[in-house]
Design a protein around this motif. Structure first.
Motif, PDB file in Angstrom:
ATOM      1  N   ASP A 191       0.873  -1.166   0.000  1.00 14.90           N
ATOM      2  CA  ASP A 191       0.000   0.000   0.000  1.00 14.90           C
ATOM      3  C   ASP A 191       0.913   1.220   0.000  1.00 14.90           C
ATOM      4  OD1 ASP A 191      -2.350   1.469   0.047  1.00 14.90           O
ATOM      5  OD2 ASP A 191      -2.325   1.591   2.239  1.00 14.90           O
ATOM      6  N   PHE A 192       0.669   2.176  -0.896  1.00 13.23           N
ATOM      7  CA  PHE A 192       1.524   3.354  -0.993  1.00 13.23           C
ATOM      8  C   PHE A 192       0.716   4.553  -1.470  1.00 13.23           C
ATOM      9  CE2 PHE A 192       1.576   1.322  -5.102  1.00 13.23           C
ATOM     10  CZ  PHE A 192       1.485   2.380  -6.006  1.00 13.23           C
ATOM     11  N   SER A 193       1.259   5.734  -1.231  1.00 14.60           N
ATOM     12  CA  SER A 193       0.716   6.949  -1.829  1.00 14.60           C
ATOM     13  C   SER A 193       1.838   7.567  -2.648  1.00 14.60           C
ATOM     14  CB  SER A 193       0.221   7.924  -0.765  1.00 14.60           C
ATOM     15  OG  SER A 193       1.294   8.405  -0.003  1.00 14.60           O
ATOM     16  N   LEU A 194       1.490   8.142  -3.787  1.00 14.00           N
ATOM     17  CA  LEU A 194       2.483   8.681  -4.709  1.00 14.00           C
ATOM     18  C   LEU A 194       2.138  10.119  -5.060  1.00 14.00           C
ATOM     19  CD1 LEU A 194       4.909   8.338  -6.659  1.00 14.00           C
ATOM     20  CD2 LEU A 194       3.286   7.428  -8.331  1.00 14.00           C
ATOM     21  N   GLU A 195       3.121  11.011  -4.906  1.00 13.38           N
ATOM     22  CA  GLU A 195       2.953  12.413  -5.270  1.00 13.38           C
ATOM     23  C   GLU A 195       4.122  12.803  -6.172  1.00 13.38           C
ATOM     24  OE1 GLU A 195       2.875  16.795  -3.090  1.00 13.38           O
ATOM     25  OE2 GLU A 195       3.057  14.999  -1.877  1.00 13.38           O
ATOM     26  N   VAL A 196       3.812  13.240  -7.383  1.00 12.86           N
ATOM     27  CA  VAL A 196       4.835  13.703  -8.326  1.00 12.86           C
ATOM     28  C   VAL A 196       4.541  15.168  -8.604  1.00 12.86           C
ATOM     29  CG1 VAL A 196       5.848  13.425 -10.616  1.00 12.86           C
ATOM     30  CG2 VAL A 196       5.066  11.412  -9.361  1.00 12.86           C
ATOM     31  N   THR A 197       5.499  16.039  -8.279  1.00 12.68           N
ATOM     32  CA  THR A 197       5.304  17.477  -8.450  1.00 12.68           C
ATOM     33  C   THR A 197       6.504  18.099  -9.164  1.00 12.68           C
ATOM     34  OG1 THR A 197       6.359  18.076  -6.357  1.00 12.68           O
ATOM     35  CG2 THR A 197       4.013  17.616  -6.275  1.00 12.68           C
ATOM     36  N   SER A 198       6.311  19.330  -9.576  1.00  9.29           N
ATOM     37  CA  SER A 198       7.427  20.088 -10.144  1.00  9.29           C
ATOM     38  C   SER A 198       8.034  20.945  -9.039  1.00  9.29           C
ATOM     39  CB  SER A 198       6.940  20.982 -11.286  1.00  9.29           C
ATOM     40  OG  SER A 198       6.046  21.947 -10.798  1.00  9.29           O
ATOM     41  N   ALA A 199       9.290  21.298  -9.219  1.00  8.02           N
ATOM     42  CA  ALA A 199       9.930  22.212  -8.271  1.00  8.02           C
ATOM     43  C   ALA A 199       9.226  23.550  -8.428  1.00  8.02           C
ATOM     44  CB  ALA A 199      11.415  22.337  -8.592  1.00  8.02           C
ATOM     45  N   GLY A 200       8.747  24.114  -7.362  1.00  9.63           N
ATOM     46  CA  GLY A 200       7.989  25.357  -7.421  1.00  9.63           C
ATOM     47  C   GLY A 200       8.829  26.544  -7.847  1.00  9.63           C
ATOM     48  N   ALA A 201       8.155  27.578  -8.310  1.00 10.98           N
ATOM     49  CA  ALA A 201       8.841  28.785  -8.765  1.00 10.98           C
ATOM     50  C   ALA A 201       9.626  29.457  -7.642  1.00 10.98           C
ATOM     51  CB  ALA A 201       7.831  29.759  -9.351  1.00 10.98           C
ATOM     52  N   THR A 202       9.174  29.279  -6.410  1.00 13.20           N
ATOM     53  CA  THR A 202       9.867  29.914  -5.285  1.00 13.20           C
ATOM     54  C   THR A 202      10.779  28.947  -4.531  1.00 13.20           C
ATOM     55  OG1 THR A 202       7.994  29.466  -3.835  1.00 13.20           O
ATOM     56  CG2 THR A 202       8.022  31.611  -4.959  1.00 13.20           C
ATOM     57  N   SER A 203      10.881  27.720  -5.027  1.00 12.97           N
ATOM     58  CA  SER A 203      11.760  26.736  -4.386  1.00 12.97           C
ATOM     59  C   SER A 203      13.221  27.097  -4.626  1.00 12.97           C
ATOM     60  CB  SER A 203      11.509  25.341  -4.959  1.00 12.97           C
ATOM     61  OG  SER A 203      10.208  24.924  -4.709  1.00 12.97           O
ATOM     62  N   PRO A 204      14.079  26.858  -3.653  1.00 15.21           N
ATOM     63  CA  PRO A 204      15.506  27.117  -3.864  1.00 15.21           C
ATOM     64  C   PRO A 204      16.059  26.216  -4.976  1.00 15.21           C
ATOM     65  CG  PRO A 204      15.045  26.726  -1.536  1.00 15.21           C
ATOM     66  CD  PRO A 204      13.799  26.398  -2.296  1.00 15.21           C
ATOM     67  N   LEU A 205      17.018  26.748  -5.721  1.00 16.71           N
ATOM     68  CA  LEU A 205      17.690  25.962  -6.747  1.00 16.71           C
ATOM     69  C   LEU A 205      18.668  25.036  -6.038  1.00 16.71           C
ATOM     70  CD1 LEU A 205      18.409  28.813  -9.322  1.00 16.71           C
ATOM     71  CD2 LEU A 205      16.444  27.291  -9.219  1.00 16.71           C
ATOM     72  N   ARG A 206      18.617  23.750  -6.354  1.00 20.08           N
ATOM     73  CA  ARG A 206      19.458  22.776  -5.659  1.00 20.08           C
ATOM     74  C   ARG A 206      20.558  22.194  -6.533  1.00 20.08           C
ATOM     75  NH1 ARG A 206      15.322  18.928  -2.321  1.00 20.08           N
ATOM     76  NH2 ARG A 206      14.630  20.476  -0.830  1.00 20.08           N
ATOM     77  N   LEU A 207      20.281  22.054  -7.833  1.00 20.03           N
ATOM     78  CA  LEU A 207      21.210  21.371  -8.728  1.00 20.03           C
ATOM     79  C   LEU A 207      21.794  22.329  -9.761  1.00 20.03           C
ATOM     80  CD1 LEU A 207      18.951  18.266  -9.449  1.00 20.03           C
ATOM     81  CD2 LEU A 207      20.789  18.428  -7.779  1.00 20.03           C
TER      82      LEU A 207
END
Length: 153
Positions: free
Chosen positions: A65-81
């Motif tokens: 049993d699992f839940s899955l959430e796939v999202t985009s990095a938000g416009a205000t999210s810090p740049l990580r890569l």
């Protein structure tokens, strides 16, 4: 076991969609799966649906049993890569390092650094008053504690 299978499915799905890349992957103790994506040309709803389906359709809910959430990095999210900086060339960034906080336009990226440009008011070399000067600074990725895109409205 489930985490390894999800990582494998995610890797295959991202290979098929080469403009997308993984920013963050978390799996909770309750089998909650969270995938955060970004893309060289951005991420749209269809991209999230494709990755979600590639994972979900290959897992058996009877087994786990699992839940899955796939999202985009938000416009205000810090740049990580480093790959995230390339698509933001020409945009204004707020960059925090251990010694200072800078705000400027991202003009270039390299394998190990970014280059910011901004205008600053400084005292005239001779006489009273101030003059506007163009500043430019290269910042190594290793020195960046946090970088965010400044949105204009």
């Amino acid at each position: 076991m489930l985490k390894d299978k999800v990582e494998s499915l995610l890797g295959k799905a991202l290979e098929e969609h080469s403009s997308l890349f993984l920013v963050d992957f978390k799996m909770g103790g309750d089998n909650s799966i969270k995938v955060v994506l970004d893309g060289d040309e951005g991420v749209n709803l269809q991209d999230c649906m494709n990755i979600s389906r590639a994972i979900e359709h290959n897992l058996d809910r009877e087994e786990e049993d699992f839940s899955l959430e796939v999202t985009s990095a938000g416009a205000t999210s810090p740049l990580r890569l480093p790959r995230q900086y390339n698509k933001n060339i020409g945009r204004k960034l707020q960059v925090k390092t251990s010694s200072e906080q800078l705000e400027g336009t991202l003009v270039a990226t390299s394998a190990d650094s970014i280059t910011l440009e901004w205008k600053a008011r400084e005292p005239k070399p001779v006489g009273k008053g101030k003059v506007t000067v163009q500043k430019k600074q290269e910042i190594a990725f290793s020195d960046i504690q946090e970088a965010k895109v400044k949105l204009k409205f």
